[in-house]
Scaffold this motif. Structure first.
Motif, mmCIF file in Angstrom:
data_model
loop_
_atom_site.group_PDB
_atom_site.id
_atom_site.type_symbol
_atom_site.label_atom_id
_atom_site.label_comp_id
_atom_site.label_asym_id
_atom_site.label_seq_id
_atom_site.Cartn_x
_atom_site.Cartn_y
_atom_site.Cartn_z
ATOM 1 N N ASP A 128 0.840 -1.195 0.000
ATOM 2 C CA ASP A 128 0.000 0.000 0.000
ATOM 3 C C ASP A 128 0.880 1.251 0.000
ATOM 4 O O ASP A 128 1.901 1.300 0.689
ATOM 5 C CB ASP A 128 -0.889 0.016 1.246
ATOM 6 N N VAL A 129 0.466 2.248 -0.758
ATOM 7 C CA VAL A 129 1.168 3.535 -0.800
ATOM 8 C C VAL A 129 0.576 4.401 0.305
ATOM 9 O O VAL A 129 -0.572 4.826 0.228
ATOM 10 C CB VAL A 129 0.998 4.218 -2.173
ATOM 11 N N ASN A 130 1.340 4.655 1.360
ATOM 12 C CA ASN A 130 0.803 5.337 2.546
ATOM 13 C C ASN A 130 0.781 6.849 2.333
ATOM 14 O O ASN A 130 1.705 7.556 2.702
ATOM 15 C CB ASN A 130 1.610 4.998 3.790
ATOM 16 N N THR A 131 -0.311 7.341 1.763
ATOM 17 C CA THR A 131 -0.418 8.763 1.462
ATOM 18 C C THR A 131 -1.116 9.540 2.567
ATOM 19 O O THR A 131 -1.206 10.767 2.494
ATOM 20 C CB THR A 131 -1.182 8.973 0.149
ATOM 21 N N ALA A 132 -1.621 8.856 3.604
ATOM 22 C CA ALA A 132 -2.293 9.528 4.721
ATOM 23 C C ALA A 132 -1.433 9.412 5.973
ATOM 24 O O ALA A 132 -1.235 8.315 6.495
ATOM 25 C CB ALA A 132 -3.672 8.909 4.966
ATOM 26 N N ASP A 133 -0.916 10.544 6.465
ATOM 27 C CA ASP A 133 -0.072 10.514 7.667
ATOM 28 C C ASP A 133 -0.803 9.919 8.863
ATOM 29 O O ASP A 133 -0.177 9.359 9.766
ATOM 30 C CB ASP A 133 0.390 11.927 8.026
ATOM 31 N N ASP A 134 -2.133 10.065 8.887
ATOM 32 C CA ASP A 134 -2.919 9.578 10.023
ATOM 33 C C ASP A 134 -3.491 8.184 9.779
ATOM 34 O O ASP A 134 -4.384 7.756 10.514
ATOM 35 C CB ASP A 134 -4.060 10.555 10.334
ATOM 36 N N ASN A 135 -2.983 7.476 8.788
ATOM 37 C CA ASN A 135 -3.452 6.118 8.523
ATOM 38 C C ASN A 135 -3.189 5.250 9.754
ATOM 39 O O ASN A 135 -2.039 5.076 10.160
ATOM 40 C CB ASN A 135 -2.716 5.541 7.309
ATOM 41 N N GLY A 139 0.722 2.791 7.746
ATOM 42 C CA GLY A 139 1.864 3.495 8.344
ATOM 43 C C GLY A 139 3.199 2.884 7.990
ATOM 44 O O GLY A 139 3.554 2.754 6.816
ATOM 45 N N THR A 140 3.965 2.473 9.016
ATOM 46 C CA THR A 140 5.320 1.961 8.789
ATOM 47 C C THR A 140 5.342 0.619 8.077
ATOM 48 O O THR A 140 6.416 0.124 7.729
ATOM 49 C CB THR A 140 6.069 1.821 10.121
ATOM 50 N N ARG A 141 4.185 0.033 7.840
ATOM 51 C CA ARG A 141 4.128 -1.209 7.058
ATOM 52 C C ARG A 141 4.298 -0.924 5.566
ATOM 53 O O ARG A 141 4.461 -1.856 4.775
ATOM 54 C CB ARG A 141 2.800 -1.918 7.308
ATOM 55 N N SER A 142 4.243 0.346 5.177
ATOM 56 C CA SER A 142 4.362 0.759 3.782
ATOM 57 C C SER A 142 5.791 1.154 3.452
ATOM 58 O O SER A 142 6.520 1.682 4.299
ATOM 59 C CB SER A 142 3.428 1.948 3.518
ATOM 60 N N PHE A 143 6.180 0.942 2.203
ATOM 61 C CA PHE A 143 7.503 1.375 1.747
ATOM 62 C C PHE A 143 7.575 2.899 1.595
ATOM 63 O O PHE A 143 8.660 3.437 1.430
ATOM 64 C CB PHE A 143 7.853 0.727 0.413
ATOM 65 N N GLY A 144 6.432 3.588 1.620
ATOM 66 C CA GLY A 144 6.464 5.033 1.525
ATOM 67 C C GLY A 144 5.229 5.612 0.885
ATOM 68 O O GLY A 144 4.216 4.930 0.687
ATOM 69 N N ALA A 145 5.324 6.891 0.542
ATOM 70 C CA ALA A 145 4.197 7.619 -0.038
ATOM 71 C C ALA A 145 4.350 7.856 -1.532
ATOM 72 O O ALA A 145 3.462 8.435 -2.159
ATOM 73 C CB ALA A 145 4.035 8.965 0.675
ATOM 74 N N ASP A 146 5.459 7.408 -2.104
ATOM 75 C CA ASP A 146 5.711 7.597 -3.531
ATOM 76 C C ASP A 146 5.425 6.294 -4.277
ATOM 77 O O ASP A 146 6.066 5.271 -4.016
ATOM 78 C CB ASP A 146 7.161 8.022 -3.752
ATOM 79 N N PRO A 147 4.458 6.281 -5.209
ATOM 80 C CA PRO A 147 4.090 5.034 -5.887
ATOM 81 C C PRO A 147 5.254 4.341 -6.587
ATOM 82 O O PRO A 147 5.351 3.105 -6.550
ATOM 83 C CB PRO A 147 3.032 5.492 -6.894
ATOM 84 N N VAL A 459 12.653 10.759 19.822
ATOM 85 C CA VAL A 459 12.841 9.606 18.938
ATOM 86 C C VAL A 459 11.461 9.159 18.473
ATOM 87 O O VAL A 459 10.660 8.674 19.270
ATOM 88 C CB VAL A 459 13.563 8.445 19.657
ATOM 89 N N GLU A 460 11.171 9.365 17.207
ATOM 90 C CA GLU A 460 9.894 8.976 16.618
ATOM 91 C C GLU A 460 10.052 7.611 15.948
ATOM 92 O O GLU A 460 10.790 7.466 14.978
ATOM 93 C CB GLU A 460 9.442 10.018 15.591
ATOM 94 N N MET A 461 9.340 6.604 16.489
ATOM 95 C CA MET A 461 9.470 5.240 15.980
ATOM 96 C C MET A 461 8.239 4.794 15.194
ATOM 97 O O MET A 461 8.104 3.615 14.853
ATOM 98 C CB MET A 461 9.737 4.271 17.138
ATOM 99 N N GLY A 462 7.345 5.744 14.899
ATOM 100 C CA GLY A 462 6.189 5.429 14.076
ATOM 101 C C GLY A 462 6.300 6.078 12.712
ATOM 102 O O GLY A 462 7.385 6.447 12.271
ATOM 103 N N TRP A 463 5.154 6.220 12.048
ATOM 104 C CA TRP A 463 5.159 6.886 10.742
ATOM 105 C C TRP A 463 5.447 8.369 10.946
ATOM 106 O O TRP A 463 4.756 9.040 11.705
ATOM 107 C CB TRP A 463 3.811 6.698 10.061
ATOM 108 N N THR A 478 13.109 6.798 13.049
ATOM 109 C CA THR A 478 13.607 5.436 12.809
ATOM 110 C C THR A 478 12.820 4.697 11.733
ATOM 111 O O THR A 478 13.262 3.682 11.238
ATOM 112 C CB THR A 478 13.532 4.598 14.087
ATOM 113 N N TYR A 479 11.618 5.170 11.401
ATOM 114 C CA TYR A 479 10.737 4.530 10.417
ATOM 115 C C TYR A 479 10.299 3.138 10.854
ATOM 116 O O TYR A 479 10.120 2.251 10.030
ATOM 117 C CB TYR A 479 11.401 4.471 9.039
#
Length: 497
Positions: A128-135, A139-147, A459-463, A478-479
């Protein structure tokens, strides 16, 4: 009129059940011998490697081609390492590193471990392309927001997993990354034109199909432009017209768990959901995690009854059975006959030895530091509690295991007293650790209150989001919150033991 035994046997061959405990109960072995397609394993089924290998061997003794599946994504979703956290970073970290060769190696390492334990299907990668920061669920299960980036890494992950003989099941079609609701609890809606899906959400699925993915998992999401009021799992327009016809996928379509509210509520229960998913074009049905013999029988009987009363074509059920059987055959031996349209597999190469340091080295490459990391000797470590999703389960996270002898305080953001924490810290710096701090009630206020009078490193360990706390000396991303991510963060802080 009673249930046709032949139809019931066919129905069983489309079902993936589950059980509690670390060894299969008698009913699970009996249904396996009768033809049940297979099982999904959860953290509760995993105690240690030897036990898991014995568990899968017991299932195969009942029937050699039984499918044994698991959610092993690395990162925040792990079943093998649910007691301590995964030694591998997850997709968000891999996307941040952006080295497709490393992504392939990590997934090959995961596949090697799974294959050695007798697991044949991995419900991964999440593409999944994680385009919603509040998903709340991807979230961190995605490779990113760029298709394009997600597509490249998705293909590499599939290649890595399947090189070990483990089926890669890419998820969640047609894309769960733009949602701000969790389909475990409700039916999320992605209300965009089909053209947006083709541009934003679907390229990674095209990539995994091109890479030879043997299975794709459906999403319990509503896309009005394609599905109307139904979830995608029940939409023939999505599973047949889009996935099969337009994108040319010839492997097995697997449903996400039908006990999830996004599916079961829409259908009026798990058994009716199974019928609707099969009719739409699904081949393997994940019933859920809370499963017993009675539920399996009820679902199988409902499928058989649906064929008898015309809600489900027998030819559609037979097609699903054939695809499930082809998937099982592929996992059983190199060169097994694949589903029509898929290339015949070749002899699989022997897996390369796993590099024990691969996960940690990759996690270190993913760490991003903004600000100054000095004067952090003997800090007060404040870990802000965060709830876990049903996909993640209760897996330990944070810096505690990597800071021997350090003082770590666990707090709830909404209830924490900044004055008490400042007093506790004294003249020491504060390292505040959290997951998804930008959307956690009270977290922003807590961080900025502390940073107003104290040297604070976050230290942010989430999305990650665009939010950066006013006054903080440094912000580390840390992603992910796996064991590997925690170790990498501790090393970046100069605090690892």
């Amino acid at each position: 009129m009673g249930i046709d035994p032949g139809l019931r046997r066919l129905a069983l061959r489309t079902l993936l059940a589950a059980f509690t405990g670390t060894e299969p109960p008698a009913w699970a072995l009996d249904l396996t011998a009768e033809g049940l397609a297979g099982f999904t394993l959860f953290g509760r089924n995993v105690a240690e490697p030897g036990q898991l290998a014995r568990c899968t061997a017991a299932l195969r003794a009942a029937r050699p081609d039984v499918l044994i599946a698991i959610d092993e994504e690395g990162g925040d979703v792990t079943r093998l390492a649910h007691a301590v956290g995964s030694p591998y970073p997850g997709n968000a970290a891999l996307g941040a590193v952006d080295d497709v060769a490393v992504t392939e190696r990590v997934y090959r390492a995961i596949g090697t471990e799974l294959a050695g334990l007798g697991v044949s299907v991995d419900f991964a990668p999440t593409v999944d392309v994680n385009t919603a920061d509040d998903n709340p669920i991807i979230g961190t299960r995605s490779f990113g927001a760029d298709p394009a980036r997600v597509a490249a890494h998705a293909a590499a992950a599939v290649a890595g997993l399947q090189s070990t003989g483990v089926v890669a099941c890419a998820k969640h079609f047609p894309g769960h990354g733009a949602t701000v609701a969790d389909s475990h609890h409700e039916l999320p809606t992605v209300d965009v034109p089909a053209e947006v899906l083709r541009r934003r959400d679907l390229p990674p699925f095209a990539a995994v199909i091109g890479a030879g993915a043997r299975a794709i998992m459906t999403a319990h999401i509503r896309v009005p432009a394609l599905t109307g009021d139904l979830p995608a799992t029940f939409s023939r327009a999505v599973l047949h017209d889009l996935l099969r016809t337009e994108y040319g996928f010839a492997g097995a379509v697997v449903t996400d768990a039908l006990e999830m509210k996004g599916a079961s509520v829409a259908a009026g229960g798990i058994a009716p959901a199974a019928v609707r998913a099969l009719a739409a074009g699904a081949d393997l049905l994940c019933i859920g995690s809370d499963v017993d013999a009675e539920l399996v029988a009820r679902v199988a009987d409902e499928i058989a009854a649906a064929v008898r009363d015309g809600r489900l074509a027998e030819a559609r059920l037979a097609e699903a059975v054939d695809r499930a059987a082809a998937l099982a055959a592929w996992t059983g031996a190199a060169g097994a006959q694949p589903a029509p349209g898929l290339p015949r597999s070749v002899t699989r190469p022997a897996p390369e030895p796993v590099d024990d340091h691969l996960g940690y080295a990759t996690a270190r490459r993913a760490v991003r530091v903004e600000g100054v990391l000095t004067g952090l000797e003997k800090p007060l470590v404040v870990q802000v509690g965060a709830t876990s999703t049903m996909a993640e389960g209760r897996v330990p996270w944070g810096l505690g295991p990597h800071l021997p002898g350090a003082e770590v305080h666990l707090v709830a953001a909404a209830d924490a007293d900044p004055a008490a924490l400042r007093e506790l810290a004294g003249d020491r710096p504060i390292v505040l650790v959290g997951r998804h701090l930008h959307r956690l009630t009270g977290a922003r206020e807590l961080v900025e209150n502390l940073a107003a009078t104290h040297p604070v490193t976050v230290v942010e360990m989430g999305w990650p989001s665009s939010w950066r706390p006013v006054g903080a000396r440094a912000f580390i991303t840390t992603y992910g919150a796996s064991f590997a991510n925690g170790r990498a963060a501790a090393e970046a802080l100069g605090l690892a033991g």
